[in-house]
Design a protein around this motif. Sequence first.
Motif, PDB file in Angstrom:
ATOM      1  N   TYR A   1       0.879  -1.194  -0.093  1.00 35.86           N
ATOM      2  CA  TYR A   1       0.116  -0.021  -0.203  1.00 35.86           C
ATOM      3  C   TYR A   1       0.812   1.360  -0.043  1.00 35.86           C
ATOM      4  O   TYR A   1       0.537   2.316  -0.453  1.00 35.86           O
ATOM      5  N   TYR A   2       2.134   1.045   0.562  1.00 33.67           N
ATOM      6  CA  TYR A   2       2.844   2.321   0.635  1.00 33.67           C
ATOM      7  C   TYR A   2       3.266   2.785  -0.635  1.00 33.67           C
ATOM      8  O   TYR A   2       3.058   3.807  -1.105  1.00 33.67           O
TER       9      TYR A   2
ATOM     10  N   LEU B   1       2.532   6.049  -5.872  1.00 35.34           N
ATOM     11  CA  LEU B   1       2.337   6.072  -7.201  1.00 35.34           C
ATOM     12  C   LEU B   1       0.813   6.545  -7.497  1.00 35.34           C
ATOM     13  O   LEU B   1       0.831   7.469  -8.401  1.00 35.34           O
ATOM     14  N   TRP B   2      -0.153   6.057  -6.806  1.00 37.14           N
ATOM     15  CA  TRP B   2      -1.575   6.506  -7.538  1.00 37.14           C
ATOM     16  C   TRP B   2      -2.440   7.347  -6.442  1.00 37.14           C
ATOM     17  O   TRP B   2      -3.287   8.067  -6.807  1.00 37.14           O
ATOM     18  N   GLU B   3      -1.997   7.291  -5.285  1.00 33.38           N
ATOM     19  CA  GLU B   3      -2.621   8.042  -4.026  1.00 33.38           C
ATOM     20  C   GLU B   3      -3.861   7.542  -3.854  1.00 33.38           C
ATOM     21  O   GLU B   3      -4.285   6.766  -2.790  1.00 33.38           O
TER      22      GLU B   3
ATOM     23  N   VAL C   1      -5.419   6.070   3.368  1.00 29.70           N
ATOM     24  CA  VAL C   1      -4.416   5.174   2.914  1.00 29.70           C
ATOM     25  C   VAL C   1      -3.211   5.156   3.829  1.00 29.70           C
ATOM     26  O   VAL C   1      -2.621   4.066   4.264  1.00 29.70           O
ATOM     27  N   TRP C   2      -2.707   6.326   3.863  1.00 30.12           N
ATOM     28  CA  TRP C   2      -1.523   6.200   4.689  1.00 30.12           C
ATOM     29  C   TRP C   2      -2.075   5.802   6.229  1.00 30.12           C
ATOM     30  O   TRP C   2      -1.106   5.329   6.967  1.00 30.12           O
TER      31      TRP C   2
ATOM     32  N   GLN D   1       3.888  12.129   4.994  1.00 34.71           N
ATOM     33  CA  GLN D   1       2.932  12.905   5.188  1.00 34.71           C
ATOM     34  C   GLN D   1       3.336  14.158   5.951  1.00 34.71           C
ATOM     35  O   GLN D   1       2.402  15.038   6.537  1.00 34.71           O
ATOM     36  N   ARG D   2       4.776  14.378   5.980  1.00 36.85           N
ATOM     37  CA  ARG D   2       5.456  15.331   6.649  1.00 36.85           C
ATOM     38  C   ARG D   2       5.010  15.536   8.256  1.00 36.85           C
ATOM     39  O   ARG D   2       4.965  16.565   8.999  1.00 36.85           O
ATOM     40  N   LYS D   3       4.638  14.255   8.800  1.00 32.39           N
ATOM     41  CA  LYS D   3       4.514  14.096  10.066  1.00 32.39           C
ATOM     42  C   LYS D   3       6.039  14.041  10.908  1.00 32.39           C
ATOM     43  O   LYS D   3       6.398  12.820  11.157  1.00 32.39           O
TER      44      LYS D   3
END
Length: 507
Positions: free
Chosen positions: A149-150, A155-157, A180-181, A223-225
Amino acid sequence: MKKIIITTTVLIGLLFTSSCDNELVQSNPNSLTTEQYWKTESDAQAGVNSIYAMSYKDGLWARWIYFRLDLTSDEGYSNSPWIELADWTRFNYINYNFWEGNVVTWRDTYKAIFRCNQVIANVPNISFQNEDDKKKIIAQAKFLRAMHYYYAAVLWENIPIVLEPSSPTDLPVQKNVTEVWAQIETDLNEAFIDLPPQWGADQTGRPDKGAAKAFLAKTYMQQRKWPEAKLALEYLITGAGARYSLVSNYRDNFTDVNENNSESVFEIQFGDQRKGGTGEGQSAAVSSNRAQFFAPRSIGWSDGQARMWIVDAFKEERNKDNDLDVRLRYTLFYPGLFADFGDKTYNKNWEWGNEAWFRKGSRDYYRDNEDYFSQVNYRLIRYADILLRYAEVLNETGNTADAYQYVDMVRARVNLEKLAIVHPEIGIDKAKFLERLKIERVLELTGESVRWEDLKRWGDLNTQTSVDKIALRDPDFNNFVVGKNHRLPIPQVEVENNPNLDQHLEY
């Protein structure tokens, strides 16, 4: 260290039987139904092994995913005479159903997820002598589901999230990439609990707690977390999982000589013992095709190659002995390689003219051509990447001064001076440090399938100004449309067959 090559492939749930002749006894094990399977510990082990076997399919790590992750980025490109294949590395997406560019990677991704879901759903109902063994099998499936899934998210989001064993009539609902994330985070955190800190030597190649934390860090970073990523990376650097170290010989990360070494966090295990195709037959290969497709002209198919700006980047700085960075020697084939490093031991058949080619993973160190059966493992995550990522999150969380030491650890291996000495103008300026770190990651990680996600994470694909800068070193980005080409179109056949799935609006 001996590596595990997963050679068991089971067609679980892919074959459904329906017959009015209920007395028919199925004796062919490949025709077992889901109800007949999933009874024993060996069934569970074969089931999880079938997930690993997906790495050897041509949509994933055997072949085509490198075209999306390496060649679409500014590190690589294609001059293939197969025009449509080359077009899919330069953002000319016309046929969204192009098999090699899109559909096969989507198919094999969800096929792998299907196998993960079978394990996660069915193994809990199997009796084990040791419950920890059961937990480890389920944890591996969750890790691998998260991994697939990563890359689908990168690739597709916006894609469907499928968490249960599916049937051909299912119409899964599309989810926003944020969901998804979140699912990836859940799977990795749950996998971390039951994965071992380290596997025994006879199980090398399976993910451990360190691999789970590494992918979790990557997930947070996309995700810039930053605080969450920092904590995940600290497990590998200063925490309970701090058992990794850089190997002294940089090239040991790209041959079959010293695989699964102290620098390896997770790698795809390849072998050359079978010479079949990429299907489900007993002779199916467990090899990588990357070297065959990325080899210089006359050696392989030469469908993918590297950009010359990378050579220039390497030559901007010499080491403490006034020599060139040795990473250049083992990263690329390029004009001047012989002259720069004074080594004539390469086979005379390895000629690359006035072009640059990816060298990592090539087998020029012992043979004079490539083929479809490379046994060289693919290092998906190495400790050097972890160190540079930690420097990035420290910089992003206001600890720029502390970030230098982790870049310096990577530089020290190749005898480069400390970064602050060479570039004092950076100081503790966050933006300047990040710009330099972008170069440091190129020097260390070119051709290792991280550049595309890097560009996305840094926001370099989000504005026309930043894309124009990329186009100066990679003219393919003159075709890049901001707000569109940061993700692939969903295969159109999937959209047409599933009313719950919408094509991205920009396509």
